[in-house]
Design a protein around this motif. Structure first.
Motif, PDB file in Angstrom:
ATOM      1  N   GLU A 287       0.826  -1.216   0.000  1.00 20.62           N
ATOM      2  CA  GLU A 287       0.000   0.000   0.000  1.00 20.62           C
ATOM      3  C   GLU A 287       0.859   1.265   0.000  1.00 20.62           C
ATOM      4  O   GLU A 287       0.445   2.313  -0.512  1.00 20.62           O
ATOM      5  N   ASP A 288       2.082   1.178   0.557  1.00 21.37           N
ATOM      6  CA  ASP A 288       2.992   2.334   0.520  1.00 21.37           C
ATOM      7  C   ASP A 288       3.453   2.606  -0.913  1.00 21.37           C
ATOM      8  O   ASP A 288       3.559   3.762  -1.338  1.00 21.37           O
ATOM      9  N   ALA A 289       3.732   1.531  -1.655  1.00 22.67           N
ATOM     10  CA  ALA A 289       4.109   1.672  -3.066  1.00 22.67           C
ATOM     11  C   ALA A 289       2.937   2.252  -3.858  1.00 22.67           C
ATOM     12  O   ALA A 289       3.124   3.111  -4.735  1.00 22.67           O
ATOM     13  N   TRP A 290       1.730   1.782  -3.528  1.00 21.80           N
ATOM     14  CA  TRP A 290       0.526   2.258  -4.217  1.00 21.80           C
ATOM     15  C   TRP A 290       0.322   3.756  -3.972  1.00 21.80           C
ATOM     16  O   TRP A 290      -0.023   4.511  -4.887  1.00 21.80           O
ATOM     17  N   ALA A 291       0.560   4.190  -2.739  1.00 21.61           N
ATOM     18  CA  ALA A 291       0.435   5.615  -2.410  1.00 21.61           C
ATOM     19  C   ALA A 291       1.416   6.449  -3.235  1.00 21.61           C
ATOM     20  O   ALA A 291       1.100   7.557  -3.662  1.00 21.61           O
ATOM     21  N   LYS A 292       2.610   5.894  -3.490  1.00 20.49           N
ATOM     22  CA  LYS A 292       3.614   6.587  -4.307  1.00 20.49           C
ATOM     23  C   LYS A 292       3.137   6.758  -5.745  1.00 20.49           C
ATOM     24  O   LYS A 292       3.345   7.804  -6.359  1.00 20.49           O
ATOM     25  N   ILE A 293       2.511   5.731  -6.296  1.00 22.18           N
ATOM     26  CA  ILE A 293       2.060   5.812  -7.698  1.00 22.18           C
ATOM     27  C   ILE A 293       0.878   6.781  -7.797  1.00 22.18           C
ATOM     28  O   ILE A 293       0.726   7.499  -8.781  1.00 22.18           O
ATOM     29  N   ILE A 294       0.052   6.851  -6.758  1.00 21.95           N
ATOM     30  CA  ILE A 294      -1.065   7.803  -6.740  1.00 21.95           C
ATOM     31  C   ILE A 294      -0.526   9.238  -6.693  1.00 21.95           C
ATOM     32  O   ILE A 294      -1.030  10.126  -7.376  1.00 21.95           O
ATOM     33  N   ASP A 295       0.528   9.438  -5.921  1.00 27.33           N
ATOM     34  CA  ASP A 295       1.133  10.772  -5.781  1.00 27.33           C
ATOM     35  C   ASP A 295       1.629  11.304  -7.131  1.00 27.33           C
ATOM     36  O   ASP A 295       1.514  12.491  -7.419  1.00 27.33           O
ATOM     37  N   GLY A 296       2.159  10.416  -7.965  1.00 28.13           N
ATOM     38  CA  GLY A 296       2.510  10.793  -9.332  1.00 28.13           C
ATOM     39  C   GLY A 296       3.807  11.544  -9.501  1.00 28.13           C
ATOM     40  O   GLY A 296       4.072  12.088 -10.567  1.00 28.13           O
ATOM     41  N   HIS A 297       4.656  11.594  -8.465  1.00 26.38           N
ATOM     42  CA  HIS A 297       5.913  12.348  -8.588  1.00 26.38           C
ATOM     43  C   HIS A 297       7.139  11.469  -8.351  1.00 26.38           C
ATOM     44  O   HIS A 297       8.178  11.956  -7.905  1.00 26.38           O
TER      45      HIS A 297
END
Length: 306
Positions: A287-297
């Motif tokens: 879920e931490d990796a997923w949050a990174k991809i959502i952030d988009g930066h």
């Protein structure tokens, strides 16, 4: 949400992999948001992620090129990578030499192939340097696709202008870009080449930017290749075809290709293409990796490891 599912069984022409690394792509986010229905996901519960590296632990009937113990890179048509085990079609699987780490291999398929296709099929670039010099702009050049696009472009006879955030300017220059713009600066927002060049092609890896921003910066027959086209891009493309416009906005439709993926793995093995890894996350914290991809930066690729 983490769930227990049975270890899959490889069918005809499939291999079962024990996964060693998985990379995330914006495509995974689109599937999660339902933007690719009714095509994907094909079933629920859906296991995200399409790009993996692992070891073959079982082969299905008819598999000719792989055996148990082989290290491979694979791309899935419909996800399955955020798991400990997954099956891959032999036709979507390539060997991974020891010089290529699992993380480097898993990072390659969607992002690397999108960069390759945008440059060769979209921009018409030859990667052997035999062209006359081509002036290229690559937007979001520190992202997953963009950082590969800069390096692949420099295998050809190109002058590369790139945009990225201020913190990544040094990185993008180190990948080979000839000039780099902070996308928040006035010239970066206007996509203006510091040396006053007009672009023969733009590999557009960012989001946003109307056609009116690109158009004045293009050469007479300049193209903008959009790697993640929205419906408006297809409409603009169709209108430009109807009006015989020389300058064109071209949507990239990319299908994974085994031979091209083998070529990219070979470049990594030879040290001609490197993967920038933004971060690594254990599968238990996916879920931490997923949050990174959502952030988009992210800078480069986001990797999940078992």
């Amino acid at each position: 949400m983490h769930v227990e599912v049975p270890i899959p069984t490889p069918k005809q022409d499939e291999v079962l992999l024990k996964l060693e690394a998985t990379s995330l792509n914006p495509l995974d986010l689109k599937i999660q948001k339902g933007l690719i229905r009714p095509f994907l996901p094909r079933k629920f519960p859906h296991i995200p992620a399409t790009d993996v590296a692992g070891e073959v632990i079982k082969v299905g009937e008819g598999v000719k090129n792989f055996k148990v113990g082989d290290k491979v890179v694979a791309v899935f048509g419909s996800g399955g990578g955020l798991a400990e085990y997954a099956v891959a079609k032999e036709s979507s699987t390539v060997g991974r030499p020891p010089e290529v780490s699992a993380a480097e291999g898993a990072a390659l398929p969607i992002a690397g192939l999108a960069a390759y296709e945008a440059l060769t099929r979209g921009a018409g670039l030859k990667l052997d340097g035999s062209d006359q010099q081509v002036n290229l702009l690559i937007t979001a050049a520190s992202g997953g696709v963009g950082h590969y696009a800069v390096q692949l472009a420099k295998l050809g006879n190109t002058h590369v202008t790139a945009t990225c955030g201020a913190r990544n300017i040094h990185l993008v220059k180190s990948l080979g870009a000839d000039e780099v713009l902070d996308y928040k600066s006035p010239d970066g927002a206007a996509l203006k080449s510091p040396s006053g060049r007009k672009y023969d092609a733009v590999i557009h890896c960012a989001t946003g930017f109307p056609w009116s921003t690109f158009e004045p910066n293009l050469s007479a027959n300049g193209k903008v290749i959009d790697i993640s086209p929205r419906p408006i891009v297809f409409m603009t493309f169709a209108l430009q075809k109807l009006t015989f416009s020389k300058k064109q906005l071209v949507p990239l439709i990319m299908l994974p290709n085994k031979e091209k993926l083998e070529y990219l793995v070979k470049l990594v093995k030879e040290g001609k293409l490197k993967t920038v890894i933004d971060s690594k996350h254990p599968l238990s914290k996916a879920e931490d990796a997923w949050a990174k991809i959502i952030d988009g930066h992210a800078t480069g690729k986001i990797i999940v490891e078992p």
